[in-house]
Design a protein around this motif. Structure first.
Motif, PDB file in Angstrom:
ATOM      1  N   THR A   1      -6.863  -3.025  -8.995  1.00  0.00           N
ATOM      2  CA  THR A   1      -5.846  -3.785  -8.380  1.00  0.00           C
ATOM      3  C   THR A   1      -6.774  -5.213  -7.716  1.00  0.00           C
ATOM      4  O   THR A   1      -6.302  -6.180  -7.890  1.00  0.00           O
ATOM      5  CB  THR A   1      -5.538  -3.315  -6.675  1.00  0.00           C
TER       6      THR A   1
ATOM      7  N   TYR B   1      -9.869  -3.689  -1.529  1.00  0.00           N
ATOM      8  CA  TYR B   1      -8.921  -4.737  -0.704  1.00  0.00           C
ATOM      9  C   TYR B   1     -10.040  -5.559   0.212  1.00  0.00           C
ATOM     10  O   TYR B   1      -9.703  -6.751   0.301  1.00  0.00           O
ATOM     11  CB  TYR B   1      -8.422  -3.867   0.488  1.00  0.00           C
TER      12      TYR B   1
ATOM     13  N   VAL C   1       1.646  -0.296   5.627  1.00  0.00           N
ATOM     14  CA  VAL C   1       0.758   0.434   6.095  1.00  0.00           C
ATOM     15  C   VAL C   1       1.314   1.298   6.905  1.00  0.00           C
ATOM     16  O   VAL C   1       1.592   0.734   8.108  1.00  0.00           O
ATOM     17  CB  VAL C   1      -0.482  -0.548   6.459  1.00  0.00           C
TER      18      VAL C   1
ATOM     19  N   LEU D   1      -6.369   5.809   2.777  1.00  0.00           N
ATOM     20  CA  LEU D   1      -7.082   4.320   2.209  1.00  0.00           C
ATOM     21  C   LEU D   1      -8.374   5.319   1.834  1.00  0.00           C
ATOM     22  O   LEU D   1      -9.570   5.146   2.526  1.00  0.00           O
ATOM     23  CB  LEU D   1      -7.072   3.418   3.190  1.00  0.00           C
TER      24      LEU D   1
ATOM     25  N   SER E   1     -10.171   1.966  -2.875  1.00  0.00           N
ATOM     26  CA  SER E   1      -9.157   0.836  -2.379  1.00  0.00           C
ATOM     27  C   SER E   1      -9.756   0.106  -1.405  1.00  0.00           C
ATOM     28  O   SER E   1      -9.641  -0.948  -1.169  1.00  0.00           O
ATOM     29  CB  SER E   1      -8.009   1.635  -1.958  1.00  0.00           C
TER      30      SER E   1
ATOM     31  N   LEU F   1      -1.645  -6.693   3.330  1.00  0.00           N
ATOM     32  CA  LEU F   1      -1.235  -5.286   3.140  1.00  0.00           C
ATOM     33  C   LEU F   1       0.028  -4.842   3.874  1.00  0.00           C
ATOM     34  O   LEU F   1       0.138  -5.022   4.883  1.00  0.00           O
ATOM     35  CB  LEU F   1      -2.443  -4.462   3.500  1.00  0.00           C
TER      36      LEU F   1
ATOM     37  N   GLY G   1      -0.154  -1.160  -5.081  1.00  0.00           N
ATOM     38  CA  GLY G   1      -1.459  -0.071  -5.102  1.00  0.00           C
ATOM     39  C   GLY G   1      -0.808   1.128  -5.167  1.00  0.00           C
ATOM     40  O   GLY G   1       0.401   1.525  -4.752  1.00  0.00           O
ATOM     41  N   ILE G   2      -1.573   2.116  -6.233  1.00  0.00           N
ATOM     42  CA  ILE G   2      -3.068   1.790  -6.726  1.00  0.00           C
ATOM     43  C   ILE G   2      -2.704   1.324  -8.036  1.00  0.00           C
ATOM     44  O   ILE G   2      -2.178   2.295  -8.913  1.00  0.00           O
ATOM     45  CB  ILE G   2      -3.817   2.742  -6.498  1.00  0.00           C
TER      46      ILE G   2
ATOM     47  N   ASP H   1       0.309   4.309  -0.409  1.00  0.00           N
ATOM     48  CA  ASP H   1      -0.247   5.781  -0.260  1.00  0.00           C
ATOM     49  C   ASP H   1      -0.678   5.913   1.334  1.00  0.00           C
ATOM     50  O   ASP H   1      -0.908   5.049   2.168  1.00  0.00           O
ATOM     51  CB  ASP H   1      -1.687   5.648  -0.854  1.00  0.00           C
TER      52      ASP H   1
ATOM     53  N   HIS I   1       0.929  -1.140  -0.030  1.00  0.00           N
ATOM     54  CA  HIS I   1       0.101  -0.109  -0.071  1.00  0.00           C
ATOM     55  C   HIS I   1       1.095   1.111  -0.080  1.00  0.00           C
ATOM     56  O   HIS I   1       1.377   1.727   1.098  1.00  0.00           O
ATOM     57  CB  HIS I   1      -0.932  -0.144   1.225  1.00  0.00           C
TER      58      HIS I   1
END
Length: 211
Positions: free
Chosen positions: A139, A29, A48, A21, A25, A45, A108-109, A18, A16
């Protein structure tokens, strides 16, 4: 996680990339986690941020693992068993790759429009790459296709697809989704539950606001 990897179970990892969230997304997910649970595989994930709040719908799915560590830290001793799904890779993913890789990695993304080369950050880390064809996927679609090839041994070219499907917003408006999807038995694109409602509710916004 490394112990489970040695037991032979496949792991599907989304790095992930970014700090936030978004609703798009989150739905993707959730779909990946639920489908992975049904398929008997793990979904993780990674990278994070510690301040990121995971929606309750995601947290309650038992096979979802949320890791603050990067995929490189998680599998540093088994890097050669990690396959990066990379649009720039020279080789296409095939059922035979299931014998060579235990971890399938997605940046992602993936579903940006226009596509941003988010996977380049992972490519620099030296993972072996495989491609899922020439057309941009969301994704969840990328994971779904990879799982079909690896778990069900279906070649990429034999999976039914629908490209750039048109979604009807109302009787006067429709929107074209700029991605490739898996086609279901009714000829419709397979999307996460709630995605069409999200698209309709935010149809006046650009796709970048949904991720």
């Amino acid at each position: 996680m490394a112990d489970r990897q040695k037991e032979g179970s496949k792991i599907y990892v989304v790095e992930h990339l970014d700090p936030e969230l978004g609703p798009w997304s989150a739905l993707e997910y959730q779909a990946i986690a639920e489908e992975s649970l049904k398929s008997g595989v793990k979904f993780c994930l990674s990278s994070v941020s510690k301040g990121l709040e995971i929606p309750s719908e995601l947290r309650k799915i038992t096979n979802l693992e949320v890791e603050h560590r990067s995929v490189e830290d998680l599998f540093q001793k088994d890097k050669d068993r990690v396959c990066l799904l990379d649009p720039a890779a020279k080789a296409e993913l095939s059922p035979d790759d299931g014998a060579h890789f235990d971890v399938f990695l997605f940046g992602g993304i993936l579903g940006d429009d226009p596509p941003r080369d988010r996977t380049s950050e992972l490519r620099k880390r030296g993972f072996s790459g495989r491609r899922l064809g020439p057309v941009q996927m969301t994704t969840d679609t990328a994971v779904r296709v990879t799982r079909t090839v690896i778990q069900q041994k279906v070649p990429l070219q034999d999976i039914p697809y629908i490209d750039q499907p048109e979604l009807r917003i109302d009787e006067h408006e429709s929107t074209e989704m700029p991605f490739r999807y898996v086609k279901d038995n009714e000829g419709l694109p397979v999307m996460p539950k709630g995605m069409i409602d999200l698209i309709k509710a935010d149809s006046e916004k650009g796709f970048k606001d949904l991720f």
